[in-house]
Scaffold this motif. Structure first.
Motif, PDB file in Angstrom:
ATOM      1  N   GLN A   1      -6.813 -34.011  -1.905  1.00  0.00           N
ATOM      2  CA  GLN A   1      -8.167 -33.881  -1.373  1.00  0.00           C
ATOM      3  C   GLN A   1      -9.048 -35.017  -1.868  1.00  0.00           C
ATOM      4  OE1 GLN A   1      -8.540 -31.540   1.003  1.00  0.00           O
ATOM      5  NE2 GLN A   1      -6.384 -31.177   0.509  1.00  0.00           N
ATOM      6  N   GLU A   2      -8.877 -35.370  -3.134  1.00  0.00           N
ATOM      7  CA  GLU A   2      -9.697 -36.436  -3.732  1.00  0.00           C
ATOM      8  C   GLU A   2      -9.269 -37.820  -3.268  1.00  0.00           C
ATOM      9  OE1 GLU A   2     -10.061 -38.602  -8.088  1.00  0.00           O
ATOM     10  OE2 GLU A   2      -9.369 -36.513  -8.003  1.00  0.00           O
ATOM     11  N   ARG A   3      -7.978 -38.093  -3.305  1.00  0.00           N
ATOM     12  CA  ARG A   3      -7.510 -39.468  -3.125  1.00  0.00           C
ATOM     13  C   ARG A   3      -7.150 -39.816  -1.688  1.00  0.00           C
ATOM     14  NH1 ARG A   3      -3.931 -40.895  -8.546  1.00  0.00           N
ATOM     15  NH2 ARG A   3      -5.557 -40.302 -10.046  1.00  0.00           N
ATOM     16  N   ILE A   4      -6.933 -38.802  -0.857  1.00  0.00           N
ATOM     17  CA  ILE A   4      -6.583 -39.070   0.540  1.00  0.00           C
ATOM     18  C   ILE A   4      -7.728 -38.666   1.452  1.00  0.00           C
ATOM     19  CG2 ILE A   4      -4.996 -38.498   2.419  1.00  0.00           C
ATOM     20  CD1 ILE A   4      -2.756 -38.388   0.381  1.00  0.00           C
ATOM     21  N   PHE A   5      -7.961 -37.374   1.618  1.00  0.00           N
ATOM     22  CA  PHE A   5      -8.945 -36.924   2.606  1.00  0.00           C
ATOM     23  C   PHE A   5     -10.371 -37.334   2.236  1.00  0.00           C
ATOM     24  CE2 PHE A   5      -5.294 -34.107   3.114  1.00  0.00           C
ATOM     25  CZ  PHE A   5      -5.043 -34.307   4.457  1.00  0.00           C
ATOM     26  N   ARG A   6     -10.680 -37.416   0.940  1.00  0.00           N
ATOM     27  CA  ARG A   6     -11.978 -37.921   0.503  1.00  0.00           C
ATOM     28  C   ARG A   6     -11.867 -39.361   0.006  1.00  0.00           C
ATOM     29  NH1 ARG A   6     -16.254 -34.579  -1.259  1.00  0.00           N
ATOM     30  NH2 ARG A   6     -16.175 -32.494  -0.368  1.00  0.00           N
ATOM     31  N   GLY A   7     -10.715 -39.954   0.235  1.00  0.00           N
ATOM     32  CA  GLY A   7     -10.466 -41.313  -0.226  1.00  0.00           C
ATOM     33  C   GLY A   7     -10.739 -42.348   0.851  1.00  0.00           C
ATOM     34  N   PRO A   8     -10.122 -43.524   0.742  1.00  0.00           N
ATOM     35  CA  PRO A   8     -10.458 -44.667   1.608  1.00  0.00           C
ATOM     36  C   PRO A   8      -9.742 -44.646   2.950  1.00  0.00           C
ATOM     37  CG  PRO A   8      -8.844 -45.344  -0.011  1.00  0.00           C
ATOM     38  CD  PRO A   8      -9.166 -43.907  -0.325  1.00  0.00           C
ATOM     39  N   ILE A   9      -9.793 -43.516   3.657  1.00  0.00           N
ATOM     40  CA  ILE A   9      -9.174 -43.438   4.980  1.00  0.00           C
ATOM     41  C   ILE A   9     -10.216 -42.964   5.992  1.00  0.00           C
ATOM     42  CG2 ILE A   9      -6.992 -42.788   3.871  1.00  0.00           C
ATOM     43  CD1 ILE A   9      -7.306 -40.028   5.292  1.00  0.00           C
ATOM     44  N   TRP A  10      -9.939 -43.228   7.260  1.00  0.00           N
ATOM     45  CA  TRP A  10     -10.742 -42.679   8.353  1.00  0.00           C
ATOM     46  C   TRP A  10     -10.078 -41.407   8.855  1.00  0.00           C
ATOM     47  CZ3 TRP A  10     -15.533 -44.018   9.528  1.00  0.00           C
ATOM     48  CH2 TRP A  10     -15.997 -45.284   9.161  1.00  0.00           C
ATOM     49  N   ASN A  11     -10.794 -40.293   8.790  1.00  0.00           N
ATOM     50  CA  ASN A  11     -10.317 -39.020   9.311  1.00  0.00           C
ATOM     51  C   ASN A  11     -10.834 -38.825  10.735  1.00  0.00           C
ATOM     52  OD1 ASN A  11      -9.252 -37.448   6.729  1.00  0.00           O
ATOM     53  ND2 ASN A  11     -11.153 -38.479   6.122  1.00  0.00           N
ATOM     54  N   TYR A  12      -9.958 -38.407  11.631  1.00  0.00           N
ATOM     55  CA  TYR A  12     -10.425 -38.021  12.965  1.00  0.00           C
ATOM     56  C   TYR A  12     -11.295 -36.773  12.836  1.00  0.00           C
ATOM     57  CZ  TYR A  12     -10.497 -35.783  17.506  1.00  0.00           C
ATOM     58  OH  TYR A  12     -10.926 -35.142  18.640  1.00  0.00           O
ATOM     59  N   LEU A  13     -12.452 -36.759  13.553  1.00  0.00           N
ATOM     60  CA  LEU A  13     -13.379 -35.634  13.483  1.00  0.00           C
ATOM     61  C   LEU A  13     -13.453 -34.841  14.788  1.00  0.00           C
ATOM     62  CD1 LEU A  13     -16.381 -37.323  11.587  1.00  0.00           C
ATOM     63  CD2 LEU A  13     -14.392 -36.142  10.614  1.00  0.00           C
TER      64      LEU A  13
END
Length: 400
Positions: free
Chosen positions: A12-24
């Motif tokens: 959660q910290e390093r991927i989803f809240r990290g330096p990636i663009w999440n599709y919304l």
């Protein structure tokens, strides 16, 4: 990597809240000022909305007062987001605009005199759009969206959303397994012609057919594709390749073969294109069925897939009916994809007592992660894991 709750928390910290663009979401889902939808980024609840000036915003759905969810309706239209707990209200940009009894009553109670509303807004995500697809990131260091996607996957997003779309409906599926087992599945073209009996029976996904996978420079994104024409079963895959598997053709015909018909609508010959974007989305073209699948992890042992099915605004009634008919191929009861969720759960259950063991991911060889011109390959899975380990701070030979 699949069952440890501590690994899930770190993701959660390093991927989803990290330096990636999440599709919304899609802009077509919130076309008007005040429109909003609730989604999740990882396990973080998020509001995606269109402000009064038409701008798009993504806000963490958590009140800055006591942490309650502010917006509880799945979608709708509103002027403000108001928390039901203590009625704190926020505008569509996340700005705190209303605090009941901020100054108390007759000088008694209330908040301190130095309380500043501007310091208590909803947390905002950075937002970028591409051809009507909305992406968000928590990280200020995330590169621009087009750079993050790279040229191949920028093209895939623009290919699918090359003209305005209209939403046709949704499917939701809860799967009791780890979310990464599903991203593995998306990057595993090898299973399509072995697991999915509908495809095998009606000859729409033979592993000897024309297809393959494309990856970006980091290996994090993947396009699994199949095309009309090209290779056939002349290499013996219909008997030699499937020998001993009990997965051959059957003497069955469809009463309505239009379910399998493909009406060409793109300049290329791709009849299947599933574009997996690290880490939470897959853009789906299965024939004329178009959708975005959003992956929402709940825990190390559970995730949800929300699929948004769409067509194009200029589709006639016949094409819309055809897209809806072909939507029966996908989803939790889909004639093709119903086995995917079951396969994930089979793996997740079986590995519970042997978490120190490893999978064999060597189809396609042990070499570098590159594009694949065949469907019998695990190479795209290795690309995902290489980038995953980079974000998680795991070096070769280490554990999380």
């Amino acid at each position: 990597m699949y069952r440890d709750p501590d690994v899930f928390e770190l993701e959660q910290e390093r991927i989803f809240r990290g330096p990636i663009w999440n599709y919304l979401a899609l802009e077509a889902e919130i076309p008007n000022p005040g429109d909003y939808r609730l989604i999740e980024v990882g396990d973080t609840p998020v509001i995606v909305n269109r402000a009064r000036d038409g701008s798009l915003h993504a806000l963490v759905n958590r009140c800055s007062h006591r942490g309650a969810e502010v917006q509880r309706n799945l979608h709708g239209n509103t002027k403000v987001h108001t928390c039901c707990y203590h009625q704190w209200s926020f505008d569509l940009t996340g700005k705190l605009i209303g605090v009941p009894f901020q100054k108390g009553i007759k000088g008694v109670g209330g908040l301190p005199a130095d309380f500043d509303k501007a310091c208590h807004n909803l947390q905002r995500l950075r937002v970028e759009t591409m051809n009507g697809a909305i992406f968000g990131t928590f990280c200020e260091e995330t590169p621009p969206l087009e750079e993050y996607l790279g040229p191949v996957f920028t093209h895939q997003v623009k290919r699918l959303f090359h003209k305005p779309v209209k939403v046709l409906g949704y499917q939701r599926q809860r799967i009791f397994g780890n979310w990464k087992l599903y991203t593995d599945n998306l990057r595993d073209p090898n299973h399509g012609g072995l697991l999915h009996m509908f495809q095998i029976t009606f000859g729409i996904a033979r592993l000897s057919g024309t297809g393959g996978a494309r990856v970006d420079a980091d290996g994090k994104h993947n396009l699994s594709w199949a095309a009309q024409g090209g290779r056939t079963d002349q290499d013996g895959a219909s008997d030699g390749g499937y020998a001993g598997t009990d997965r051959g053709d059957m003497n069955i015909k469809l009463k309505d073969p239009s379910l399998l018909r493909y009406h060409k609508e793109f300049p290329d010959n791709l009849t299947l294109a599933v574009t997996s974007l690290f880490a939470n989305a897959a853009l789906q073209q299965i024939g004329n069925t178009l959708a975005v699948r959003q992956l929402r992890p709940r825990s190390a042992d559970e995730f949800e897939i929300v699929s948004t099915f769409f067509g194009y605004e200029d589709d006639d009634e016949a094409m819309t009916r055809h897209r809806l008919r072909k939507a029966n191929l996908a989803g939790p009861a889909g004639l093709v994809s119903m086995e995917d969720g079951e396969a994930v759960e089979l793996v997740h259950r079986a590995i519970v007592r042997d978490m120190d063991k490893h999978s064999i991911v060597e189809f396609g060889g042990r070499g570098p992660v590159t594009d694949q011109e065949n469907l019998i390959s695990d190479v795209p899975m290795r690309g995902f894991w290489i980038y995953y380990c980079k974000l998680m701070g795991i070096r070769a030979g280490e554990t999380a």
